[in-house]
Scaffold this motif. Structure first.
Motif, short mmCIF file in Angstrom:
data_model
loop_
_atom_site.label_atom_id
_atom_site.label_comp_id
_atom_site.label_asym_id
_atom_site.label_seq_id
_atom_site.Cartn_x
_atom_site.Cartn_y
_atom_site.Cartn_z
N ARG A 40 -24.33 -52.77 -8.72
CA ARG A 40 -23.22 -53.08 -9.63
C ARG A 40 -21.89 -52.54 -9.09
NH1 ARG A 40 -27.15 -51.95 -13.71
NH2 ARG A 40 -26.43 -49.78 -13.89
N LYS A 41 -21.92 -51.32 -8.55
CA LYS A 41 -20.69 -50.72 -8.00
C LYS A 41 -20.13 -51.56 -6.85
CE LYS A 41 -21.57 -45.78 -8.94
NZ LYS A 41 -20.27 -45.36 -9.46
N VAL A 42 -21.02 -51.93 -5.94
CA VAL A 42 -20.58 -52.68 -4.76
C VAL A 42 -20.11 -54.09 -5.15
CG1 VAL A 42 -21.30 -53.61 -2.53
CG2 VAL A 42 -22.07 -51.34 -3.24
N THR A 43 -20.85 -54.73 -6.03
CA THR A 43 -20.49 -56.08 -6.47
C THR A 43 -19.13 -56.06 -7.16
OG1 THR A 43 -22.82 -56.64 -6.77
CG2 THR A 43 -21.21 -58.08 -7.82
N ALA A 44 -18.89 -55.05 -7.99
CA ALA A 44 -17.59 -54.94 -8.67
C ALA A 44 -16.48 -54.69 -7.65
CB ALA A 44 -17.64 -53.80 -9.69
N ALA A 45 -16.80 -53.91 -6.61
CA ALA A 45 -15.80 -53.57 -5.60
C ALA A 45 -15.35 -54.78 -4.80
CB ALA A 45 -16.35 -52.51 -4.65
N VAL A 46 -16.24 -55.76 -4.59
CA VAL A 46 -15.86 -56.94 -3.79
C VAL A 46 -15.42 -58.11 -4.66
CG1 VAL A 46 -17.43 -56.31 -1.91
CG2 VAL A 46 -18.22 -57.88 -3.69
N SER A 47 -15.31 -57.87 -5.96
CA SER A 47 -14.93 -58.97 -6.86
C SER A 47 -13.56 -59.53 -6.53
CB SER A 47 -14.97 -58.50 -8.32
OG SER A 47 -14.06 -57.43 -8.53
N HIS A 53 -21.17 -64.14 -2.61
CA HIS A 53 -22.25 -64.47 -3.54
C HIS A 53 -23.35 -63.43 -3.48
CE1 HIS A 53 -25.08 -66.81 -5.89
NE2 HIS A 53 -25.96 -66.71 -4.93
N LEU A 54 -23.78 -62.93 -4.66
CA LEU A 54 -24.81 -61.91 -4.75
C LEU A 54 -26.19 -62.52 -4.93
CD1 LEU A 54 -25.58 -58.84 -5.09
CD2 LEU A 54 -25.30 -59.21 -7.56
N ASN A 81 -37.70 -54.84 0.05
CA ASN A 81 -37.22 -54.04 -1.08
C ASN A 81 -37.01 -54.94 -2.30
OD1 ASN A 81 -36.15 -52.20 -2.84
ND2 ASN A 81 -34.39 -51.65 -1.56
N ARG A 82 -38.09 -55.31 -2.93
CA ARG A 82 -38.03 -56.24 -4.06
C ARG A 82 -37.43 -55.62 -5.31
NH1 ARG A 82 -38.73 -61.49 -3.12
NH2 ARG A 82 -39.69 -61.79 -5.16
N THR A 83 -37.49 -54.31 -5.44
CA THR A 83 -37.01 -53.67 -6.67
C THR A 83 -35.53 -53.31 -6.63
OG1 THR A 83 -37.71 -51.50 -5.86
CG2 THR A 83 -39.27 -52.73 -7.23
N GLY A 84 -35.02 -52.95 -5.45
CA GLY A 84 -33.64 -52.49 -5.42
C GLY A 84 -32.76 -53.11 -4.35
N GLY A 85 -33.26 -54.12 -3.66
CA GLY A 85 -32.50 -54.74 -2.57
C GLY A 85 -31.68 -55.93 -3.03
N ALA A 86 -30.53 -56.10 -2.42
CA ALA A 86 -29.67 -57.25 -2.72
C ALA A 86 -28.77 -57.50 -1.52
CB ALA A 86 -28.83 -56.99 -3.97
N VAL A 87 -28.09 -58.63 -1.52
CA VAL A 87 -27.17 -58.95 -0.44
C VAL A 87 -25.99 -59.76 -0.97
CG1 VAL A 87 -28.38 -61.08 0.22
CG2 VAL A 87 -26.95 -59.89 1.91
N LEU A 88 -24.83 -59.49 -0.45
CA LEU A 88 -23.62 -60.27 -0.72
C LEU A 88 -23.30 -61.05 0.54
CD1 LEU A 88 -21.71 -57.41 -2.48
CD2 LEU A 88 -21.99 -59.67 -3.53
N ILE A 89 -23.14 -62.37 0.41
CA ILE A 89 -22.88 -63.23 1.58
C ILE A 89 -21.69 -64.13 1.28
CG2 ILE A 89 -23.84 -65.00 3.11
CD1 ILE A 89 -26.62 -64.00 2.36
N ASN A 90 -20.81 -64.28 2.27
CA ASN A 90 -19.66 -65.17 2.03
C ASN A 90 -20.07 -66.63 2.18
OD1 ASN A 90 -19.85 -65.35 4.86
ND2 ASN A 90 -17.63 -65.44 5.12
N GLY A 91 -19.21 -67.52 1.73
CA GLY A 91 -19.55 -68.95 1.68
C GLY A 91 -19.86 -69.55 3.03
N GLU A 92 -19.17 -69.11 4.06
CA GLU A 92 -19.40 -69.66 5.40
C GLU A 92 -20.55 -68.97 6.13
OE1 GLU A 92 -15.82 -70.61 7.76
OE2 GLU A 92 -14.68 -69.88 6.04
N ILE A 97 -23.27 -58.31 3.31
CA ILE A 97 -23.34 -56.90 2.97
C ILE A 97 -24.72 -56.66 2.36
CG2 ILE A 97 -22.35 -54.99 1.64
CD1 ILE A 97 -19.72 -56.59 1.54
N MET A 98 -25.62 -56.09 3.14
CA MET A 98 -26.95 -55.76 2.62
C MET A 98 -26.85 -54.48 1.79
SD MET A 98 -29.58 -56.60 5.76
CE MET A 98 -28.63 -55.83 7.07
N ILE A 99 -27.46 -54.49 0.61
CA ILE A 99 -27.40 -53.36 -0.30
C ILE A 99 -28.79 -52.76 -0.46
CG2 ILE A 99 -26.65 -52.55 -2.58
CD1 ILE A 99 -24.97 -55.11 -2.82
N ASN A 100 -28.88 -51.46 -0.20
CA ASN A 100 -30.14 -50.70 -0.31
C ASN A 100 -31.19 -51.15 0.70
OD1 ASN A 100 -29.10 -49.15 -2.44
ND2 ASN A 100 -29.69 -50.71 -3.94
#
Length: 337
Positions: A40-47, A53-54, A81-92, A97-100
């Motif tokens: 949530r912190k990282v997603t808010a930071a790149v808003s 896209h998360l 990391n199915r429980t705490g992993g996520a990634v933010l990727i730009n459109g192109e 940004i891999m998270i956790n």
């Protein structure tokens, strides 16, 4: 071809930054609640950044996970990391940004060809943007604090994906690996640490991040890449004049013939054909000037990318037919036929 641009040798350039959020344990000890807090912190930071896209690893399909790994946007470890992993990727899809993963954040930018300055500029801008609202774990003496001690300091990894067929064929690749090691660089397979080289593809990157500035790392890595390009060019000239030249030429032309005339072809066989076609192109046996398009085609013809293009999961046979048809069209177009 020159060492300045690395055409035909440097497939892509990547700059990656390892960061951790101050006040949280490293991902290996992080519970699900804290992991979601960081997301949530990282997603808010790149808003404030456009087009990021998360995606949560808990919600991703096996096909999409495979596609992102094959496109080098996430690592196999993040998928686990199915429980705490996520990634933010730009459109192109050249910034992610891999998270956790191993660290809370693995920020990376991948660009085509040899362009450390361009990749670093993009990544540095995003990192500065994140730092405005996320406090990173940092020590005045050690620099950025990371899960693995080898990333301490700048947390920066600069790497280039290299196509080194002639050095491999002439058994000179070990010299490159030894030379890189002597100046705190490392040579690995195309998927990084622990992977093996496939299709003459190698990843050259810095091994040391502590005690160096970001500029030092970029300059040292780029210098090593340029030396490797020169060695590969010399080895290609040797191969073209060697007794093995006719056999290699035949192998390359046969591969082009198969890839452009088959009714169905598996992913592994298509990759093998593309490797030989690219080898034929850089040795002047096949008239394809932009060999980077062959690399892009090989990735697009992976099962996960074909399913994504079709909008559904095809059978293995359907994918083999699709790969044969679309692969042939693109290869013939690249050769001007």
């Amino acid at each position: 071809m020159t060492a300045e641009n690395g055409a035909g040798t440097v497939v892509s350039t990547r700059v990656r930054l390892a960061r951790n959020v101050d006040g949280y344990v490293f991902p290996s000890k992080l519970d699900a609640i804290k992991a979601r807090e960081i997301i949530r912190k990282v997603t808010a930071a790149v808003s404030g950044l456009d087009d990021m896209h998360l995606t949560y690893m808990s919600q991703i399909s096996p096909d999409e996970a495979a596609r992102l790994v094959e496109n080098h946007l996430i690592s196999p470890d993040l998928v686990k990391n199915r429980t705490g992993g996520a990634v933010l990727i730009n459109g192109e899809e050249f910034v992610s940004i891999m998270i956790n993963e191993e660290d809370h954040l693995r920020e990376q930018c991948i660009v085509g060809g040899l362009d450390f300055a361009g990749a670093y500029s993009t990544m540095s801008e995003i990192d500065d943007f994140l730092a405005k609202s996320v406090r990173f774990a940092y020590d005045e003496r050690l620099g950025y604090l990371t899960a693995c001690p080898t990333n301490l300091g700048t947390g920066l990894r600069a790497s280039a994906m290299l196509f080194l067929p002639a050095l491999t064929i002439t058994n000179r690749i070990q010299d490159v690996i030894n030379s890189a090691s002597s100046v705190n660089l490392t040579v690995r397979g195309m998927y990084g640490e622990g992977s093996r080289a496939e299709g003459y593809m190698y990843q050259l990157s810095n091994e040391r991040t502590l005690g160096l500035t970001e500029q030092d790392i970029l300059e040292e890595t780029e210098s090593a890449v340029k030396r490797t390009i020169e060695l590969e060019e010399g080895a290609r000239e040797y191969v073209q004049k060697s007794g093995a030249a006719l056999k290699i030429k035949d192998q390359c032309l046969r591969s082009f013939g198969i890839a452009t005339n088959c009714a169905m072809i598996s992913s592994s066989e298509f990759d093998e054909m593309c490797t030989n076609i690219k080898l034929g192109a850089v040795l002047g046996y096949i008239d394809i000037s932009d060999v980077s398009q062959i690399d892009a085609l090989s990735v697009r013809m992976k099962a996960s990318n074909i399913n994504a293009a079709a909008g559904k999961t095809l059978t293995a046979e359907e994918r083999d037919v699709y790969r044969a048809e679309q692969g042939a069209k693109k290869l013939l177009s690249l050769a001007g036929r």
